[in-house]
Design a protein around this motif. Structure first.
Motif, mmCIF file in Angstrom:
data_model
loop_
_atom_site.group_PDB
_atom_site.id
_atom_site.type_symbol
_atom_site.label_atom_id
_atom_site.label_comp_id
_atom_site.label_asym_id
_atom_site.label_seq_id
_atom_site.Cartn_x
_atom_site.Cartn_y
_atom_site.Cartn_z
ATOM 1 N N MET A 58 9.216 -14.044 -1.076
ATOM 2 C CA MET A 58 9.463 -12.887 -0.868
ATOM 3 C C MET A 58 9.013 -11.556 -0.913
ATOM 4 S SD MET A 58 10.662 -11.233 2.183
ATOM 5 C CE MET A 58 11.366 -12.177 3.247
ATOM 6 N N ASN A 59 9.419 -11.776 -2.688
ATOM 7 C CA ASN A 59 8.718 -11.145 -4.131
ATOM 8 C C ASN A 59 6.875 -10.696 -4.106
ATOM 9 O OD1 ASN A 59 11.543 -10.159 -4.476
ATOM 10 N ND2 ASN A 59 11.785 -11.932 -6.075
ATOM 11 N N ALA A 60 6.675 -11.853 -3.853
ATOM 12 C CA ALA A 60 5.193 -11.967 -4.308
ATOM 13 C C ALA A 60 4.638 -11.833 -2.586
ATOM 14 C CB ALA A 60 4.322 -13.495 -4.150
ATOM 15 N N PHE A 61 4.959 -11.959 -1.603
ATOM 16 C CA PHE A 61 4.760 -11.117 -0.383
ATOM 17 C C PHE A 61 4.807 -9.455 -0.927
ATOM 18 C CE2 PHE A 61 5.101 -9.577 4.532
ATOM 19 C CZ PHE A 61 3.743 -10.292 4.514
ATOM 20 N N ALA A 62 5.737 -8.985 -0.503
ATOM 21 C CA ALA A 62 6.316 -7.530 -1.201
ATOM 22 C C ALA A 62 5.160 -6.393 -2.580
ATOM 23 C CB ALA A 62 7.673 -7.596 -1.682
ATOM 24 N N TRP A 63 5.103 -8.099 -3.251
ATOM 25 C CA TRP A 63 3.956 -7.136 -3.842
ATOM 26 C C TRP A 63 2.601 -6.668 -3.520
ATOM 27 C CZ3 TRP A 63 5.264 -4.011 -7.745
ATOM 28 C CH2 TRP A 63 6.258 -4.283 -8.500
ATOM 29 N N SER A 64 2.775 -7.698 -2.899
ATOM 30 C CA SER A 64 0.935 -7.744 -1.885
ATOM 31 C C SER A 64 1.065 -7.074 -0.735
ATOM 32 C CB SER A 64 1.459 -8.729 -1.038
ATOM 33 O OG SER A 64 1.625 -9.721 -0.295
ATOM 34 N N LEU A 65 2.331 -6.565 -0.113
ATOM 35 C CA LEU A 65 2.310 -4.919 0.501
ATOM 36 C C LEU A 65 1.972 -4.152 -0.114
ATOM 37 C CD1 LEU A 65 4.935 -6.017 3.375
ATOM 38 C CD2 LEU A 65 2.585 -5.153 3.601
ATOM 39 N N LEU A 66 2.117 -4.195 -1.530
ATOM 40 C CA LEU A 66 2.257 -2.702 -1.651
ATOM 41 C C LEU A 66 1.170 -2.384 -2.585
ATOM 42 C CD1 LEU A 66 5.105 -3.118 -4.334
ATOM 43 C CD2 LEU A 66 5.120 -1.449 -2.516
ATOM 44 N N ILE A 67 0.056 -3.750 -2.807
ATOM 45 C CA ILE A 67 -1.558 -3.538 -3.349
ATOM 46 C C ILE A 67 -2.488 -3.725 -1.805
ATOM 47 C CG2 ILE A 67 -3.139 -4.938 -3.870
ATOM 48 C CD1 ILE A 67 -1.600 -6.469 -5.351
ATOM 49 N N ILE A 68 -1.453 -3.866 -0.513
ATOM 50 C CA ILE A 68 -2.471 -3.091 0.524
ATOM 51 C C ILE A 68 -2.154 -2.146 0.824
ATOM 52 C CG2 ILE A 68 -2.486 -3.885 3.164
ATOM 53 C CD1 ILE A 68 -1.492 -6.540 3.171
ATOM 54 N N HIS A 69 -1.164 -1.177 0.525
ATOM 55 C CA HIS A 69 -0.502 0.029 0.440
ATOM 56 C C HIS A 69 -1.798 1.264 -0.170
ATOM 57 C CE1 HIS A 69 3.181 -0.386 3.001
ATOM 58 N NE2 HIS A 69 1.980 -0.561 3.586
ATOM 59 N N SER A 70 -1.996 0.248 -1.186
ATOM 60 C CA SER A 70 -2.186 1.219 -2.270
ATOM 61 C C SER A 70 -4.527 1.304 -2.114
ATOM 62 C CB SER A 70 -2.507 0.762 -3.403
ATOM 63 O OG SER A 70 -1.060 0.431 -4.353
ATOM 64 N N VAL A 71 -4.625 0.069 -1.251
ATOM 65 C CA VAL A 71 -5.957 -0.314 0.111
ATOM 66 C C VAL A 71 -6.335 0.869 0.348
ATOM 67 C CG1 VAL A 71 -7.262 -1.445 0.030
ATOM 68 C CG2 VAL A 71 -6.297 -2.248 -1.771
ATOM 69 N N ILE A 72 -5.225 1.025 1.000
ATOM 70 C CA ILE A 72 -5.231 1.748 2.415
ATOM 71 C C ILE A 72 -5.344 3.513 1.843
ATOM 72 C CG2 ILE A 72 -3.857 2.699 4.187
ATOM 73 C CD1 ILE A 72 -2.884 -0.224 4.651
ATOM 74 N N LEU A 73 -4.903 3.885 0.848
ATOM 75 C CA LEU A 73 -4.157 5.367 0.304
ATOM 76 C C LEU A 73 -6.263 5.098 -0.544
ATOM 77 C CD1 LEU A 73 -3.263 7.616 -0.381
ATOM 78 C CD2 LEU A 73 -2.319 6.536 -3.022
ATOM 79 N N LEU A 74 -6.156 4.374 -1.131
ATOM 80 C CA LEU A 74 -7.798 4.064 -1.763
ATOM 81 C C LEU A 74 -8.380 4.546 -0.938
ATOM 82 C CD1 LEU A 74 -9.071 4.447 -3.989
ATOM 83 C CD2 LEU A 74 -9.306 1.498 -3.919
ATOM 84 N N LEU A 75 -8.509 4.067 0.498
ATOM 85 C CA LEU A 75 -9.581 4.368 1.237
ATOM 86 C C LEU A 75 -9.827 5.792 2.328
ATOM 87 C CD1 LEU A 75 -9.750 0.219 2.737
ATOM 88 C CD2 LEU A 75 -11.745 1.616 1.791
ATOM 89 N N TRP A 76 -8.065 6.026 2.329
ATOM 90 C CA TRP A 76 -7.848 7.120 2.982
ATOM 91 C C TRP A 76 -8.406 8.556 2.490
ATOM 92 C CZ3 TRP A 76 -5.086 11.570 2.242
ATOM 93 C CH2 TRP A 76 -5.066 12.353 3.499
ATOM 94 N N VAL A 77 -8.343 7.922 1.016
ATOM 95 C CA VAL A 77 -8.915 9.435 0.201
ATOM 96 C C VAL A 77 -10.566 8.948 0.142
ATOM 97 C CG1 VAL A 77 -9.103 9.584 -2.228
ATOM 98 C CG2 VAL A 77 -6.864 9.545 -1.355
ATOM 99 N N MET A 78 -11.453 8.470 0.225
ATOM 100 C CA MET A 78 -12.381 7.764 0.178
ATOM 101 C C MET A 78 -13.166 8.864 1.762
ATOM 102 S SD MET A 78 -13.092 4.689 -2.141
ATOM 103 C CE MET A 78 -14.091 4.077 -0.639
#
Length: 84
Positions: A1-21
């Motif tokens: 579950m922890n690895a999945f949570a960290w991967s979700l955090l990375i996905i959220h970061s990518v979404i933020l980056l795409l939103w800013v761009m």
């Protein structure tokens, strides 16, 4: 579950980056669906985490921030579409 949570955090970061761009990938139909699924799954996974308080808080704040970004995006869309 922890690895999945960290991967979700990375996905959220990518979404933020795409939103800013202002990326077309994020604002396509598939991008919006992935965005909404990532937010919903983030809230569900946050409820499932029991032992790691830091990871739980990070995921909760990231999910709320993604919700905030989606509301801002909808607001921007309606404001710009109503302009002549």
């Amino acid at each position: 579950m922890n690895a999945f949570a960290w991967s979700l955090l990375i996905i959220h970061s990518v979404i933020l980056l795409l939103w800013v761009m202002n990326s077309g990938y994020l604002f396509s139909l598939i991008g919006i669906v992935i965005w909404l699924i990532a937010v919903a799954v983030g809230f569900i996974v946050q409820k499932q985490i029991k032992e790691q308080l830091l990871l739980k808080k990070l995921l909760l704040s990231s999910s709320f921030f993604m919700t905030f970004l989606s509301l801002i995006t909808v607001g921007i869309y309606f404001v710009t579409s109503s302009m002549p």
